[in-house]
Each structure stands twice: as C-alpha cells, then as structure tokens.
Design a protein around this motif. Sequence first.
Motif, PDB file in Angstrom:
ATOM      1  N   MET A   1       0.843  -1.190   0.000  1.00 19.03           N
ATOM      2  CA  MET A   1       0.000   0.000   0.000  1.00 19.03           C
ATOM      3  C   MET A   1       0.883   1.246   0.000  1.00 19.03           C
ATOM      4  SD  MET A   1      -2.708   1.319   2.899  1.00 19.03           S
ATOM      5  CE  MET A   1      -1.610   2.096   4.055  1.00 19.03           C
ATOM      6  N   ALA A   2       0.629   2.132  -0.942  1.00 20.69           N
ATOM      7  CA  ALA A   2       1.328   3.410  -0.970  1.00 20.69           C
ATOM      8  C   ALA A   2       0.728   4.308   0.106  1.00 20.69           C
ATOM      9  CB  ALA A   2       1.180   4.054  -2.338  1.00 20.69           C
ATOM     10  N   LEU A   3       1.583   4.918   0.893  1.00 25.56           N
ATOM     11  CA  LEU A   3       1.091   5.806   1.941  1.00 25.56           C
ATOM     12  C   LEU A   3       0.637   7.133   1.364  1.00 25.56           C
ATOM     13  CD1 LEU A   3       3.555   5.381   4.929  1.00 25.56           C
ATOM     14  CD2 LEU A   3       1.278   4.415   4.650  1.00 25.56           C
ATOM     15  N   VAL A   4      -0.517   7.565   1.794  1.00 30.05           N
ATOM     16  CA  VAL A   4      -1.030   8.897   1.517  1.00 30.05           C
ATOM     17  C   VAL A   4      -1.413   9.473   2.872  1.00 30.05           C
ATOM     18  CG1 VAL A   4      -1.850   8.341  -0.798  1.00 30.05           C
ATOM     19  CG2 VAL A   4      -3.381   8.046   1.137  1.00 30.05           C
ATOM     20  N   HIS A   5      -1.671  10.730   2.941  1.00 31.31           N
ATOM     21  CA  HIS A   5      -2.031  11.345   4.220  1.00 31.31           C
ATOM     22  C   HIS A   5      -3.245  12.229   3.995  1.00 31.31           C
ATOM     23  CE1 HIS A   5       1.574   9.878   6.215  1.00 31.31           C
ATOM     24  NE2 HIS A   5       2.185  10.113   5.055  1.00 31.31           N
ATOM     25  N   LYS A   6      -4.428  11.672   4.194  1.00 35.06           N
ATOM     26  CA  LYS A   6      -5.691  12.375   3.965  1.00 35.06           C
ATOM     27  C   LYS A   6      -6.348  12.659   5.310  1.00 35.06           C
ATOM     28  CE  LYS A   6      -5.198  11.650  -0.446  1.00 35.06           C
ATOM     29  NZ  LYS A   6      -4.666  12.608  -1.312  1.00 35.06           N
ATOM     30  N   HIS A   7      -6.905  13.850   5.439  1.00 32.47           N
ATOM     31  CA  HIS A   7      -7.513  14.262   6.702  1.00 32.47           C
ATOM     32  C   HIS A   7      -8.831  14.982   6.409  1.00 32.47           C
ATOM     33  CE1 HIS A   7      -6.553  15.953  10.973  1.00 32.47           C
ATOM     34  NE2 HIS A   7      -7.793  15.519  10.874  1.00 32.47           N
ATOM     35  N   LEU A   8      -9.915  14.394   6.885  1.00 31.30           N
ATOM     36  CA  LEU A   8     -11.243  14.989   6.736  1.00 31.30           C
ATOM     37  C   LEU A   8     -11.655  15.563   8.084  1.00 31.30           C
ATOM     38  CD1 LEU A   8     -13.777  15.478   4.987  1.00 31.30           C
ATOM     39  CD2 LEU A   8     -14.597  13.234   5.775  1.00 31.30           C
ATOM     40  N   TYR A  85      -8.590  10.731   9.976  1.00 28.70           N
ATOM     41  CA  TYR A  85      -7.252  10.835   9.400  1.00 28.70           C
ATOM     42  C   TYR A  85      -6.838   9.447   8.944  1.00 28.70           C
ATOM     43  CZ  TYR A  85      -2.295  11.529   8.790  1.00 28.70           C
ATOM     44  OH  TYR A  85      -1.039  11.569   8.248  1.00 28.70           O
ATOM     45  N   SER A  86      -6.315   9.345   7.721  1.00 28.19           N
ATOM     46  CA  SER A  86      -5.920   8.052   7.194  1.00 28.19           C
ATOM     47  C   SER A  86      -4.674   8.172   6.331  1.00 28.19           C
ATOM     48  CB  SER A  86      -7.053   7.450   6.353  1.00 28.19           C
ATOM     49  OG  SER A  86      -6.634   6.217   5.797  1.00 28.19           O
ATOM     50  N   CYS A  87      -3.814   7.179   6.457  1.00 28.90           N
ATOM     51  CA  CYS A  87      -2.654   7.054   5.573  1.00 28.90           C
ATOM     52  C   CYS A  87      -3.012   6.212   4.355  1.00 28.90           C
ATOM     53  CB  CYS A  87      -1.478   6.426   6.316  1.00 28.90           C
ATOM     54  SG  CYS A  87      -0.882   7.461   7.653  1.00 28.90           S
ATOM     55  N   GLY A  88      -4.296   5.860   4.228  1.00 34.50           N
ATOM     56  CA  GLY A  88      -4.800   5.142   3.071  1.00 34.50           C
ATOM     57  C   GLY A  88      -5.800   6.011   2.336  1.00 34.50           C
ATOM     58  N   GLU A  89      -6.231   5.556   1.177  1.00 37.46           N
ATOM     59  CA  GLU A  89      -7.218   6.307   0.397  1.00 37.46           C
ATOM     60  C   GLU A  89      -8.515   6.452   1.188  1.00 37.46           C
ATOM     61  OE1 GLU A  89      -6.822   8.073  -2.277  1.00 37.46           O
ATOM     62  OE2 GLU A  89      -4.747   7.435  -2.486  1.00 37.46           O
ATOM     63  N   LEU A  90      -9.182   7.564   1.010  1.00 43.95           N
ATOM     64  CA  LEU A  90     -10.365   7.899   1.791  1.00 43.95           C
ATOM     65  C   LEU A  90     -11.355   8.639   0.901  1.00 43.95           C
ATOM     66  CD1 LEU A  90     -11.717   8.236   4.625  1.00 43.95           C
ATOM     67  CD2 LEU A  90     -10.318  10.275   4.904  1.00 43.95           C
ATOM     68  N   GLU A 108     -20.030  21.853   7.506  1.00 44.12           N
ATOM     69  CA  GLU A 108     -18.835  22.453   6.930  1.00 44.12           C
ATOM     70  C   GLU A 108     -17.715  21.432   7.037  1.00 44.12           C
ATOM     71  OE1 GLU A 108     -18.968  27.040   8.128  1.00 44.12           O
ATOM     72  OE2 GLU A 108     -19.070  25.674   9.840  1.00 44.12           O
ATOM     73  N   TYR A 109     -16.860  21.380   6.014  1.00 46.06           N
ATOM     74  CA  TYR A 109     -15.754  20.427   6.108  1.00 46.06           C
ATOM     75  C   TYR A 109     -14.567  20.891   5.283  1.00 46.06           C
ATOM     76  CZ  TYR A 109     -16.869  18.583   1.466  1.00 46.06           C
ATOM     77  OH  TYR A 109     -17.083  18.450   0.125  1.00 46.06           O
ATOM     78  N   LYS A 110     -13.426  20.339   5.642  1.00 46.82           N
ATOM     79  CA  LYS A 110     -12.187  20.508   4.891  1.00 46.82           C
ATOM     80  C   LYS A 110     -11.622  19.110   4.679  1.00 46.82           C
ATOM     81  CE  LYS A 110     -11.413  25.117   5.639  1.00 46.82           C
ATOM     82  NZ  LYS A 110     -11.649  26.023   4.609  1.00 46.82           N
ATOM     83  N   PHE A 111     -11.158  18.851   3.467  1.00 48.99           N
ATOM     84  CA  PHE A 111     -10.496  17.600   3.147  1.00 48.99           C
ATOM     85  C   PHE A 111      -9.074  17.965   2.750  1.00 48.99           C
ATOM     86  CE2 PHE A 111     -10.232  13.733   0.178  1.00 48.99           C
ATOM     87  CZ  PHE A 111      -9.893  12.884   1.225  1.00 48.99           C
ATOM     88  N   LEU A 112      -8.127  17.526   3.551  1.00 47.17           N
ATOM     89  CA  LEU A 112      -6.749  17.975   3.402  1.00 47.17           C
ATOM     90  C   LEU A 112      -5.818  16.858   2.960  1.00 47.17           C
ATOM     91  CD1 LEU A 112      -6.472  19.961   6.759  1.00 47.17           C
ATOM     92  CD2 LEU A 112      -6.983  20.891   4.499  1.00 47.17           C
ATOM     93  N   ASP A 113      -4.853  17.224   2.138  1.00 48.31           N
ATOM     94  CA  ASP A 113      -3.734  16.359   1.806  1.00 48.31           C
ATOM     95  C   ASP A 113      -2.614  16.768   2.749  1.00 48.31           C
ATOM     96  OD1 ASP A 113      -1.487  15.113   0.819  1.00 48.31           O
ATOM     97  OD2 ASP A 113      -1.889  15.633  -1.270  1.00 48.31           O
ATOM     98  N   ARG A 114      -2.413  15.997   3.807  1.00 48.39           N
ATOM     99  CA  ARG A 114      -1.407  16.353   4.803  1.00 48.39           C
ATOM    100  C   ARG A 114       0.000  16.004   4.354  1.00 48.39           C
ATOM    101  NH1 ARG A 114      -3.531  15.260  10.840  1.00 48.39           N
ATOM    102  NH2 ARG A 114      -1.294  15.106  11.072  1.00 48.39           N
ATOM    103  N   GLU A 115       0.114  15.318   3.247  1.00 52.52           N
ATOM    104  CA  GLU A 115       1.425  14.971   2.723  1.00 52.52           C
ATOM    105  C   GLU A 115       2.048  16.142   1.971  1.00 52.52           C
ATOM    106  OE1 GLU A 115       3.409  11.372   0.119  1.00 52.52           O
ATOM    107  OE2 GLU A 115       1.332  11.277   0.707  1.00 52.52           O
ATOM    108  N   HIS A 116       1.210  17.031   1.442  1.00 50.53           N
ATOM    109  CA  HIS A 116       1.687  18.132   0.618  1.00 50.53           C
ATOM    110  C   HIS A 116       1.198  19.472   1.158  1.00 50.53           C
ATOM    111  CE1 HIS A 116       1.754  14.605  -2.116  1.00 50.53           C
ATOM    112  NE2 HIS A 116       2.966  15.080  -2.318  1.00 50.53           N
TER     113      HIS A 116
END
Length: 121
Positions: A1-8, A85-90, A108-116
């Motif tokens: 699994m490729a790590l990603v850093h997604k945060h909702l 928060y997930s290091c996998g796809e979300l 209200e929401y924010k979806f963030l790429d915490r890797e970039h």
Amino acid sequence: MALVHKHLIIRAEVENAPTKEEWVIQWLTGLVERIGMKVCAGPIAKYVDMPGNRGLTAVVIIETSHIAIHCWDECSPNLIQFDVYSCGELDPQLILDELYRFKPVKVEYKFLDREHNLTEI
C-alpha cells in the motif's frame, strides 16, 4: 500500500447528536468497515455530563490512523466535530453521507492532503 495522508475535518450542526456510548461504539465500528478500513483498537466512548461541555466523545484507532467524534447536545442545534485521518485512500462522501442520520442543519468540512503542505482537496 502506498502511503497517503488524507484528513477529513467536519463541523456539523445537527438536530440529533448521539448521546449513548454503546450506540456510537457500534456506529464507529460499522463506519470503519463501510469505508474499507480496519480497527486496531477501540472504539471507546464516554459521555461527559459537565454543564457547558455536556456531550459524547468517541475514538477508534484504525490500521491507517484514527477517527474521532465529539458531540455537544445541550446547545441547539447540537454540534458535532468529526475527524478522520488516514494514511490510506479515503472517500469523504461516504463519511459525509453518514452524518445524515444526525439530521444536519449545517455541515462544513475541509479535506486535506497532509502529505503536501496541508493542501485542500
């Protein structure tokens, strides 16, 4: 699994915030499954009956990070702060759809790429 850093991060004003510890534990367990993640520990939940801060908090550690929900039920409308928060796809839509059970009046929401550099997605 490729790590990603997604945060909702979600802030929702709702008519019906959860108040029962057992219910939110079952709901979080099902949510983890519905979004294709795996539970590592928990969920745990605690209802706090402190005036001005009354409500339910619950967390679950997932294989790829965590999910936390904080609910305040003495304000009108009720308030939910929800964090995934997930290091996998979300897929944020799966999680946003789950909030409809609480009868939202404002979301209200924010979806963030915490890797970039915390870039909004």
